[in-house]
Design an enzyme around this catalytic site. Structure first.
Site, PDB file in Angstrom:
ATOM      1  N   LYS A 116      94.357 -82.374 -42.595  1.00 21.31           N
ATOM      2  CA  LYS A 116      95.133 -81.436 -43.217  1.00 21.31           C
ATOM      3  C   LYS A 116      96.514 -81.299 -42.670  1.00 21.31           C
ATOM      4  CE  LYS A 116      91.774 -78.798 -45.992  1.00 21.31           C
ATOM      5  NZ  LYS A 116      90.767 -77.648 -46.035  1.00 21.31           N
ATOM      6  N   LYS A 198      87.634 -89.706 -50.490  1.00 23.25           N
ATOM      7  CA  LYS A 198      86.844 -88.762 -51.330  1.00 23.25           C
ATOM      8  C   LYS A 198      87.686 -88.387 -52.475  1.00 23.25           C
ATOM      9  CE  LYS A 198      87.392 -84.456 -49.357  1.00 23.25           C
ATOM     10  NZ  LYS A 198      87.123 -83.241 -48.696  1.00 23.25           N
ATOM     11  N   LYS A 201      90.535 -82.447 -55.488  1.00 23.92           N
ATOM     12  CA  LYS A 201      91.292 -81.773 -56.356  1.00 23.92           C
ATOM     13  C   LYS A 201      92.671 -81.596 -56.066  1.00 23.92           C
ATOM     14  CE  LYS A 201      89.241 -77.264 -55.126  1.00 23.92           C
ATOM     15  NZ  LYS A 201      87.859 -76.799 -55.632  1.00 23.92           N
TER      16      LYS A 201
HETATM   17  P1  TYM Z   1      85.135 -77.242 -50.341  1.00 23.39           P
HETATM   18  O1  TYM Z   1      85.714 -75.872 -50.975  1.00 23.39           O
HETATM   19  O2  TYM Z   1      86.132 -78.295 -50.006  1.00 23.39           O
HETATM   20  O3  TYM Z   1      83.856 -77.865 -51.091  1.00 23.39           O
HETATM   21  C1  TYM Z   1      82.828 -77.237 -51.614  1.00 23.39           C
HETATM   22  C2  TYM Z   1      81.691 -78.426 -51.706  1.00 23.39           C
HETATM   23  O4  TYM Z   1      81.897 -79.384 -52.321  1.00 23.39           O
HETATM   24  C3  TYM Z   1      81.469 -80.560 -51.377  1.00 23.39           C
HETATM   25  N1  TYM Z   1      82.509 -81.724 -51.953  1.00 23.39           N
HETATM   26  C4  TYM Z   1      82.259 -82.873 -52.241  1.00 23.39           C
HETATM   27  N2  TYM Z   1      80.825 -83.375 -52.249  1.00 23.39           N
HETATM   28  C5  TYM Z   1      80.997 -84.618 -52.541  1.00 23.39           C
HETATM   29  N3  TYM Z   1      81.880 -85.401 -53.143  1.00 23.39           N
HETATM   30  C6  TYM Z   1      82.994 -84.926 -53.151  1.00 23.39           C
HETATM   31  N4  TYM Z   1      84.373 -85.780 -53.264  1.00 23.39           N
HETATM   32  C7  TYM Z   1      83.238 -83.743 -52.599  1.00 23.39           C
HETATM   33  N5  TYM Z   1      84.412 -82.888 -52.188  1.00 23.39           N
HETATM   34  C8  TYM Z   1      83.969 -81.711 -51.862  1.00 23.39           C
HETATM   35  C9  TYM Z   1      81.762 -80.163 -50.108  1.00 23.39           C
HETATM   36  O5  TYM Z   1      81.178 -80.812 -48.942  1.00 23.39           O
HETATM   37  C10 TYM Z   1      81.055 -78.552 -50.210  1.00 23.39           C
HETATM   38  O6  TYM Z   1      79.832 -78.613 -49.715  1.00 23.39           O
HETATM   39  N6  TYM Z   1      84.700 -75.467 -45.833  1.00 23.39           N
HETATM   40  C11 TYM Z   1      84.057 -75.508 -47.013  1.00 23.39           C
HETATM   41  C12 TYM Z   1      83.600 -74.266 -47.713  1.00 23.39           C
HETATM   42  C13 TYM Z   1      82.727 -72.920 -46.977  1.00 23.39           C
HETATM   43  C14 TYM Z   1      81.364 -73.470 -46.329  1.00 23.39           C
HETATM   44  C15 TYM Z   1      81.107 -72.347 -45.453  1.00 23.39           C
HETATM   45  C16 TYM Z   1      80.350 -74.307 -46.814  1.00 23.39           C
HETATM   46  C17 TYM Z   1      83.137 -72.047 -46.162  1.00 23.39           C
HETATM   47  N7  TYM Z   1      82.302 -71.585 -45.565  1.00 23.39           N
HETATM   48  C18 TYM Z   1      79.742 -72.125 -45.141  1.00 23.39           C
HETATM   49  C19 TYM Z   1      79.202 -74.291 -46.213  1.00 23.39           C
HETATM   50  C20 TYM Z   1      78.921 -73.307 -45.306  1.00 23.39           C
HETATM   51  C21 TYM Z   1      84.733 -75.992 -48.079  1.00 23.39           C
HETATM   52  O7  TYM Z   1      86.110 -76.118 -47.764  1.00 23.39           O
HETATM   53  O8  TYM Z   1      84.341 -76.662 -49.304  1.00 23.39           O
END
Ligand code: TYM
Length: 333
Positions: A116, A198, A201
């Site tokens: 990032k 991966k 969005k």
């Molecule tokens: P975020 O918003 O980027 O993504 C949410 C969830 O989707 C999963 N994910 C994917 N899984 C499979 N293939 C993909 N291409 C893909 N893209 C995204 C992510 O692994 C995630 O599970 N930091 C986290 C949000 C967060 C969080 C937490 C998660 C904040 N606090 C505490 C767990 C526990 C995030 O940015 O996810």
């Protein structure tokens, strides 16, 4: 017979736009499926979202939309807590204490930070760097046993476990050391255009991802345009990442195994296969889209769900934060 206490789950998602099929298969779909077996807490990570510059009014709207979409994906507020991260201030309170127990070197190794900061070189802010500490606070403040996430969050989860273990070692048993919960299949859904990356969005190429609210004709077009490999055999293999990714999606939507899919499309080529993938995605997403529209129109209901969620989550989080503040020597009121 005494009922065993259910294990607790926590997970979160950022409200930075409509969820992708990757978010759904890797995380959100499983959240709904875990509700009966576990005590589930699901959070919209709007504080994490501002590590990249957001438009305030848009972020507010996207936060409501994320809530509606989570419910439409099957998260039932009668079973699970759903809330907005910023509405439970104890997360940021714990985050400060945890950041004093996290090493600069540990955070410097986070690949998501490296990615990032390279992508947003004009805004490498401290929040982007300490992002995983806030995530650790989100998890540890509920004593969560299990964290269902996609593979891209593995490193953050490992860091959370290290922080918890270190803290427990210094201050005595305080935090539950959480385990990751990754789907057997689909923990990493790849870009439809560059299947080595991966699905995300934030990809500049809109054909690289499917959004949960994409119209059927858009889904069909994106699947048809998906990059495949030189031969035309529907078969999974490391040197066919494009086809393997589509097979993972199709398998996640239909429950068919890779063997079954290979047999189904034996001798039929990619054209038929891509249409079948699109149809399976459309069939899964159509009811979600209808339910989403209905929920988004019911603003009073959504607000009530989020209010109740934040109040209940807030009570649990407050207790943990108080305990931690006491342990590290903060004067109590
Ligand atoms: P975020 O918003 O980027 O993504 C949410 C969830 O989707 C999963 N994910 C994917 N899984 C499979 N293939 C993909 N291409 C893909 N893209 C995204 C992510 O692994 C995630 O599970 N930091 C986290 C949000 C967060 C969080 C937490 C998660 C904040 N606090 C505490 C767990 C526990 C995030 O940015 O996810």
């Amino acid at each position: 017979m005494e009922e065993q206490k259910k294990k607790r789950i926590l997970s979160g998602i950022q409200p930075t736009g409509t969820f992708t099929l990757g978010n759904y298969i890797g995380a959100v779909r499983n959240w709904g499926q875990l509700q009966d077996e576990y005590e589930c807490i699901y959070m919209i990570a709007n504080l994490h979202a501002i590590t990249l510059r957001q438009e305030p009014a848009k972020l507010r709207q996207q936060t409501r939309e994320a809530a509606a979409l989570l419910l439409a994906c099957g998260i039932d507020p009668a079973k699970s807590l759903v809330f907005v991260q910023s509405q439970v201030p104890a997360h940021t309170q714990l985050s400060w204490v945890l950041s004093c127990n996290t090493q600069f070197g540990e955070l410097s190794r986070m690949t998501q930070f490296k990615d990032k900061s390279a992508k947003h070189a004009d805004n490498v802010n401290a929040g982007l760097f300490t992002y995983p500490v806030l995530m650790a606070a989100d998890i540890l403040i509920y004593g969560a046993d299990l964290v269902p996430v996609g593979a891209d969050q593995k490193q953050h989860l490992e860091l959370t476990r290290n922080i918890a273990e270190r803290f427990n070692g210094v201050y005595g048993p305080t935090f539950t050391v959480p385990e990751g919960y990754f789907p057997k299949q689909g923990a990493r859904i790849m870009s439809l255009q560059e299947p080595e990356r991966k699905m995300s969005k934030s990809d500049e190429n809109v054909n690289a991802f499917i959004l949960l609210l994409d119209e059927p004709d858009v889904i069909l077009r994106k699947c048809k345009r998906a990059v495949t490999d030189s031969d035309s055999r529907v078969a999974a293999s490391p040197d066919k990442p494009g086809v393997t990714n589509l097979m993972t999606i199709y398998s996640s939507m239909t429950g068919k195994t890779f063997d079954e899919i290979e047999r189904e499309f034996d001798g039929r080529g990619y054209g038929d296969f891509k249409i079948a993938v699109a149809e399976s995605v459309i069939a899964e997403l159509s009811p979600i889209q209808r339910e989403y529209k209905r929920l988004l129109a019911d603003r009073a209901y959504l607000e009530e769900v989020l209010k109740t969620g934040a109040e209940t989550a807030g009570r649990i989080a407050r207790r943990y934060a108080d305990k931690v503040y006491k342990k590290v020597g903060m004067l109590q009121l």
